[in-house]
Design a protein around this motif. Structure first.
Motif, short mmCIF file in Angstrom:
data_model
loop_
_atom_site.label_atom_id
_atom_site.label_comp_id
_atom_site.label_asym_id
_atom_site.label_seq_id
_atom_site.Cartn_x
_atom_site.Cartn_y
_atom_site.Cartn_z
N VAL A 48 -41.14 -30.88 -16.32
CA VAL A 48 -42.42 -30.85 -15.62
C VAL A 48 -42.64 -29.43 -15.13
O VAL A 48 -41.75 -28.80 -14.58
N VAL A 63 -47.70 -32.18 -16.55
CA VAL A 63 -47.82 -32.78 -15.22
C VAL A 63 -46.68 -33.76 -14.97
O VAL A 63 -46.06 -33.76 -13.91
N GLU A 64 -46.41 -34.62 -15.97
CA GLU A 64 -45.31 -35.57 -15.82
C GLU A 64 -44.82 -36.04 -17.19
O GLU A 64 -45.53 -35.92 -18.18
N ARG A 65 -43.63 -36.60 -17.17
CA ARG A 65 -43.06 -37.19 -18.38
C ARG A 65 -43.36 -38.68 -18.32
O ARG A 65 -42.95 -39.38 -17.40
N TYR A 71 -45.72 -37.09 -22.88
CA TYR A 71 -45.93 -36.28 -21.68
C TYR A 71 -47.40 -36.29 -21.29
O TYR A 71 -48.28 -36.39 -22.15
N ARG A 72 -47.66 -36.18 -19.98
CA ARG A 72 -49.03 -36.05 -19.48
C ARG A 72 -49.26 -34.57 -19.20
O ARG A 72 -48.43 -33.91 -18.59
#
Length: 120
Positions: A48, A63-65, A71-72
């Protein structure tokens, strides 16, 4: 006309044997395809905050996993209609390069915050 015989158990056993042969051949084909795919597979993992570039556009920040392979990404407002979740094969790690930075010419602002436009 001919005699009729009751061949139930023999037919069932022959069918079971053929099904087992088919399963074994399918398993062998799946194992062969998996070994071919594993040779080409690259194990990628990002953190991240890493800067990524989705294929053909970017760079954007993670942003996030979401899961082991998704992933985002923090997308700009212009791409708000694009889903922000990406599969790992669509992502590439961004390698910083000074030639990627576009230099903008200095703009002289007047006291009333206007400026003179000049063609490029």
């Amino acid at each position: 006309m001919g005699e009729r015989k009751l061949l139930g158990p023999e037919i069932v056993q022959a069918t079971v044997d053929k099904v087992n042969i088919i399963r074994a051949k399918l398993k062998a084909a799946q194992d062969r395809q998996k070994s071919y795919a594993d040779v080409c597979r690259k194990d990628l993992e990002f953190e991240v905050g890493d800067r990524l570039s989705p294929r053909y556009i970017g760079p954007y920040e993670i942003v996030e996993r979401i899961g082991p392979v998704a992933y985002r990404i923090d997308m700009p407002e212009q791409l708000s209609q694009v889903h922000d979740g990406f599969y790992i094969s669509m992502l590439r790690k961004y390698i910083s390069d000074p030639s990627h930075v576009l230099k903008t010419p200095e703009i002289e602002l007047r006291d009333d915050l206007s400026y003179e436009e000049q063609p490029v």
